[in-house]
Design a protein around this motif. Structure first.
Motif, PDB file in Angstrom:
ATOM      1  N   LEU A  67      25.514  54.804  40.191  1.00 29.61           N
ATOM      2  CA  LEU A  67      25.413  53.490  40.833  1.00 29.61           C
ATOM      3  C   LEU A  67      24.349  53.480  41.922  1.00 29.61           C
ATOM      4  O   LEU A  67      23.525  52.581  41.996  1.00 29.61           O
ATOM      5  CB  LEU A  67      26.760  53.086  41.423  1.00 29.61           C
ATOM      6  CG  LEU A  67      27.777  52.527  40.424  1.00 29.61           C
ATOM      7  CD1 LEU A  67      29.152  52.454  41.041  1.00 29.61           C
ATOM      8  CD2 LEU A  67      27.373  51.155  39.935  1.00 29.61           C
ATOM      9  N   LEU A  68      24.393  54.457  42.778  1.00 31.60           N
ATOM     10  CA  LEU A  68      23.448  54.513  43.899  1.00 31.60           C
ATOM     11  C   LEU A  68      23.343  55.961  44.363  1.00 31.60           C
ATOM     12  O   LEU A  68      24.362  56.612  44.595  1.00 31.60           O
ATOM     13  CB  LEU A  68      23.971  53.637  45.052  1.00 31.60           C
ATOM     14  CG  LEU A  68      23.129  53.569  46.308  1.00 31.60           C
ATOM     15  CD1 LEU A  68      21.871  52.727  46.062  1.00 31.60           C
ATOM     16  CD2 LEU A  68      23.922  52.941  47.454  1.00 31.60           C
ATOM     17  N   ILE A  69      22.111  56.439  44.497  1.00 33.33           N
ATOM     18  CA  ILE A  69      21.955  57.805  44.997  1.00 33.33           C
ATOM     19  C   ILE A  69      21.800  57.743  46.508  1.00 33.33           C
ATOM     20  O   ILE A  69      20.888  57.089  47.020  1.00 33.33           O
ATOM     21  CB  ILE A  69      20.763  58.490  44.320  1.00 33.33           C
ATOM     22  CG1 ILE A  69      21.125  58.690  42.858  1.00 33.33           C
ATOM     23  CG2 ILE A  69      20.443  59.820  44.989  1.00 33.33           C
ATOM     24  CD1 ILE A  69      20.156  59.473  42.065  1.00 33.33           C
ATOM     25  N   PRO A  71      24.976  57.738  49.061  1.00 31.52           N
ATOM     26  CA  PRO A  71      26.189  57.806  49.883  1.00 31.52           C
ATOM     27  C   PRO A  71      26.759  59.217  50.030  1.00 31.52           C
ATOM     28  O   PRO A  71      27.017  59.669  51.148  1.00 31.52           O
ATOM     29  CB  PRO A  71      27.170  56.903  49.131  1.00 31.52           C
ATOM     30  CG  PRO A  71      26.329  55.983  48.333  1.00 31.52           C
ATOM     31  CD  PRO A  71      25.101  56.746  47.980  1.00 31.52           C
ATOM     32  N   ASN A 113      29.986  57.012  53.679  1.00 30.35           N
ATOM     33  CA  ASN A 113      30.078  56.414  52.341  1.00 30.35           C
ATOM     34  C   ASN A 113      30.329  54.918  52.439  1.00 30.35           C
ATOM     35  O   ASN A 113      29.704  54.124  51.731  1.00 30.35           O
ATOM     36  CB  ASN A 113      31.230  57.068  51.558  1.00 30.35           C
ATOM     37  CG  ASN A 113      30.765  58.226  50.724  1.00 30.35           C
ATOM     38  OD1 ASN A 113      30.215  58.042  49.652  1.00 30.35           O
ATOM     39  ND2 ASN A 113      30.951  59.431  51.219  1.00 30.35           N
ATOM     40  N   TYR A 114      31.272  54.557  53.321  1.00 31.61           N
ATOM     41  CA  TYR A 114      31.607  53.135  53.475  1.00 31.61           C
ATOM     42  C   TYR A 114      30.364  52.328  53.882  1.00 31.61           C
ATOM     43  O   TYR A 114      30.069  51.277  53.294  1.00 31.61           O
ATOM     44  CB  TYR A 114      32.708  52.965  54.534  1.00 31.61           C
ATOM     45  CG  TYR A 114      32.892  51.518  54.914  1.00 31.61           C
ATOM     46  CD1 TYR A 114      33.605  50.657  54.090  1.00 31.61           C
ATOM     47  CD2 TYR A 114      32.299  51.000  56.064  1.00 31.61           C
ATOM     48  CE1 TYR A 114      33.734  49.313  54.402  1.00 31.61           C
ATOM     49  CE2 TYR A 114      32.422  49.662  56.388  1.00 31.61           C
ATOM     50  CZ  TYR A 114      33.143  48.817  55.559  1.00 31.61           C
ATOM     51  OH  TYR A 114      33.250  47.491  55.860  1.00 31.61           O
ATOM     52  N   SER A 116      27.142  53.086  53.542  1.00 29.67           N
ATOM     53  CA  SER A 116      26.123  53.036  52.480  1.00 29.67           C
ATOM     54  C   SER A 116      26.522  52.034  51.400  1.00 29.67           C
ATOM     55  O   SER A 116      25.703  51.216  50.962  1.00 29.67           O
ATOM     56  CB  SER A 116      25.959  54.406  51.816  1.00 29.67           C
ATOM     57  OG  SER A 116      25.817  55.392  52.774  1.00 29.67           O
ATOM     58  N   ILE A 117      27.795  52.092  50.985  1.00 29.79           N
ATOM     59  CA  ILE A 117      28.240  51.207  49.905  1.00 29.79           C
ATOM     60  C   ILE A 117      28.245  49.754  50.381  1.00 29.79           C
ATOM     61  O   ILE A 117      27.821  48.844  49.670  1.00 29.79           O
ATOM     62  CB  ILE A 117      29.628  51.648  49.388  1.00 29.79           C
ATOM     63  CG1 ILE A 117      29.500  52.999  48.689  1.00 29.79           C
ATOM     64  CG2 ILE A 117      30.217  50.625  48.422  1.00 29.79           C
ATOM     65  CD1 ILE A 117      30.796  53.728  48.474  1.00 29.79           C
ATOM     66  N   ILE A 119      26.457  48.382  52.755  1.00 21.84           N
ATOM     67  CA  ILE A 119      25.103  47.855  52.978  1.00 21.84           C
ATOM     68  C   ILE A 119      24.381  47.645  51.649  1.00 21.84           C
ATOM     69  O   ILE A 119      23.744  46.625  51.429  1.00 21.84           O
ATOM     70  CB  ILE A 119      24.284  48.815  53.878  1.00 21.84           C
ATOM     71  CG1 ILE A 119      24.908  48.872  55.275  1.00 21.84           C
ATOM     72  CG2 ILE A 119      22.816  48.380  53.970  1.00 21.84           C
ATOM     73  CD1 ILE A 119      24.329  49.961  56.166  1.00 21.84           C
ATOM     74  N   PHE A 120      24.514  48.606  50.746  1.00 26.79           N
ATOM     75  CA  PHE A 120      23.652  48.585  49.559  1.00 26.79           C
ATOM     76  C   PHE A 120      24.313  48.115  48.262  1.00 26.79           C
ATOM     77  O   PHE A 120      23.627  47.763  47.319  1.00 26.79           O
ATOM     78  CB  PHE A 120      23.045  49.972  49.329  1.00 26.79           C
ATOM     79  CG  PHE A 120      22.153  50.410  50.444  1.00 26.79           C
ATOM     80  CD1 PHE A 120      20.910  49.812  50.631  1.00 26.79           C
ATOM     81  CD2 PHE A 120      22.543  51.394  51.334  1.00 26.79           C
ATOM     82  CE1 PHE A 120      20.083  50.198  51.665  1.00 26.79           C
ATOM     83  CE2 PHE A 120      21.722  51.791  52.373  1.00 26.79           C
ATOM     84  CZ  PHE A 120      20.491  51.184  52.547  1.00 26.79           C
ATOM     85  N   ILE A 121      25.644  48.150  48.173  1.00 22.99           N
ATOM     86  CA  ILE A 121      26.255  47.729  46.898  1.00 22.99           C
ATOM     87  C   ILE A 121      27.127  46.489  47.091  1.00 22.99           C
ATOM     88  O   ILE A 121      26.787  45.412  46.653  1.00 22.99           O
ATOM     89  CB  ILE A 121      27.081  48.865  46.251  1.00 22.99           C
ATOM     90  CG1 ILE A 121      26.207  50.088  45.989  1.00 22.99           C
ATOM     91  CG2 ILE A 121      27.667  48.391  44.927  1.00 22.99           C
ATOM     92  CD1 ILE A 121      26.924  51.232  45.313  1.00 22.99           C
ATOM     93  N   VAL A 122      28.260  46.670  47.723  1.00 20.50           N
ATOM     94  CA  VAL A 122      29.160  45.526  47.909  1.00 20.50           C
ATOM     95  C   VAL A 122      29.913  45.721  49.222  1.00 20.50           C
ATOM     96  O   VAL A 122      30.411  46.808  49.501  1.00 20.50           O
ATOM     97  CB  VAL A 122      30.125  45.387  46.696  1.00 20.50           C
ATOM     98  CG1 VAL A 122      30.954  46.624  46.468  1.00 20.50           C
ATOM     99  CG2 VAL A 122      31.026  44.180  46.856  1.00 20.50           C
TER     100      VAL A 122
END
Lengths: 164, 270
Positions: A67-69, A71, A113-114, A116-117, A119-122
């Motif tokens: 999903l995202l490199i 976090p 992790n929280y 990064s996710i 900001i960048f995913i949801v």
């Protein structure tokens, strides 16, 4: 040869984390063995090796999720580094110190992790993530991490303070 | 300043790693580009994962159907051998029967789905607790494509979001990044179902005036262009109308227990 063994070891940990260790899952939260190992390496080998190990295993975890490199790379590298750094500042490691040590490093990994996710995913409410994932994971990691480190200490004692 | 920097070289290195990772994440999100590392990692991980999945399935079967029962059978020394043999046989048949029933269900589902692509086995789950994804044992070479739907006889499971040659990753409907268009079967009201990261989903954008009740069944509406319409998604487990807000809070329990999945069917767009 050592590099190949190191790579095989890292791949095995990531594979087991996604397969075998699911049996330890409680409400979707499993002990984070890559994090526990990154912290263990930091304690035994110092902050730079903790950073390197955490960074590589985090990168592989992120890549396997697809999903995202970033976090886990950030979280595990920070935890690996800080475990070595904190170890250098602590005179004597006791089970209680280990518990708080893993708990705090797991919180750092969880919050990284929280962020990064979010900001960048949801984005999701912080308090919900704290109570559902970050805290249970920190409690789980600190218990398992402490037991494992105490057991490993019997085989190989933790070295004297590094870089103090 | 120079002395401070010189004394904290290692800390600076950590900050540099964090900063670079954030730059990299920004790049990935802006360009939508996932580095080829994900393909490489799956090439490295998929084979051992398949092997472990096979071995654990066997071990779980032996544990559930032999060792656990062997412990109980010890209570009766005289009949132990006979009971063991019979129970072992019975369990083997039960296992075969279970598998048969499961495959039969999948087969009937396959026949009912004109856009059937493949039946896949789950070989791994997400390595972190933050995402709800599964790794399946078929990929691009078997006809899987991004955004295909994963379903079981009980209902919808998720959608394929990353395809490698021999494996693929499915984003479960419970993942907090998942959303799909649904319709309430009884009232025909439409809304968006979002994952929460837990084993529950949330139905969004249902007006306060909409008459929903616990037990209402949700079906996919097909309006998202990803999932075929008419698939069972879940049932409403909690409805709360509170405050001056425009929408009500609705929790939905997925129709499929996404934690205990063995095989799923992949279907394309019709």
């Amino acid at each position: 040869m050592r590099a190949v063994l190191f790579l095989i070891f890292i791949i095995s940990v990531v594979v087991f984390q996604g397969t075998l260790f699911n049996i330890l899952s409680v409400k979707g939260v499993r002990p984070d063995f890559p994090l526990i190992l990154s912290c263990g390496i930091g304690v035994y080998k110092g902050e730079m090796k903790g950073l390197l190990f955490g960074g590589i295993i985090g990168l592989l975890m992120d890549a396997s999720t697809g999903l995202l490199i970033g976090p886990n790379l950030t979280g595990k590298a920070s935890a690996g580094f800080l475990s070595g750094y904190i170890r250098g500042k602590i005179f004597r490691m006791t089970p209680l110190v280990y518990l708080s040590f893993f708990f705090i490093l797991s919180l750092i990994d969880g919050i990284t992790n929280y962020l990064s996710i979010s900001i960048f995913i949801v984005s999701s409410p912080f308090l919900g993530s704290l109570s559902d994932i970050i805290l249970p994971q920190a409690v789980y990691n600190s218990l398992i991490g402490t037991v494992l480190l105490i057991m490993f200490e019997r085989i190989k004692p933790v070295p004297e303070r590094l870089g103090a | 300043m120079y002395h401070f920097l010189a004394g904290h070289k290692r800390l600076l290195l950590l900050l540099l790693v964090i900063f670079s990772a954030f730059l990299w994440m920004t790049y990935q999100v802006r360009t939508g580009d996932r580095p080829s590392l994900t393909g490489l990692s799956d090439s490295l991980l998929s084979f051992p994962q398949k092997m472990i999945s096979l071995v654990t399935t066997k071990i779980t079967g032996i544990w559930d159907h032999y060792i656990f029962l062997a412990g109980k059978a010890e209570e009766n020394e005289r009949l132990r051998g006979e009971v063991e043999r019979l129970k072992s046989d019975a369990n083997r048949y039960k296992d075969v029967l279970d598998e048969n029933r499961r495959l039969k269900n999948l087969l009937s589902l396959k026949e009912a789905q004109p856009a059937y692509v493949a039946t896949v086995r789950i070989i791994g789950r997400d390595v972190s607790s933050w995402f709800r994804t599964i790794l399946v044992d078929k990929g691009e070479l078997d006809g899987l494509k991004k955004d295909m739907a994963a379903i079981t006889p009980s209902g919808l499971v998720g959608r394929v979001y990353h395809v490698m040659p021999r494996t693929a990753r499915v984003l479960l409907i419970t993942d907090r990044g998942s959303s799909l268009a649904v319709r309430v079967q009884r009232t025909r009201d439409e809304g968006i179902l979002e994952g929460t990261g837990e084993n529950i989903c949330r139905l969004k954008y249902m007006r306060q005036s909409t008459e929903l009740k616990e037990g209402d069944v949700l079906l996919s509406s097909g309006l998202d262009g990803v999932f075929p319409s008419g698939l069972t998604v879940g049932t409403i487990s909690r409805v709360e109308r509170k405050g001056p807000g425009f929408f009500q809070e609705v929790d939905v329990t997925p129709a499929t227990d996404v934690i205990r999945l063995d095989e799923v069917i992949i279907v394309g767009k019709r």
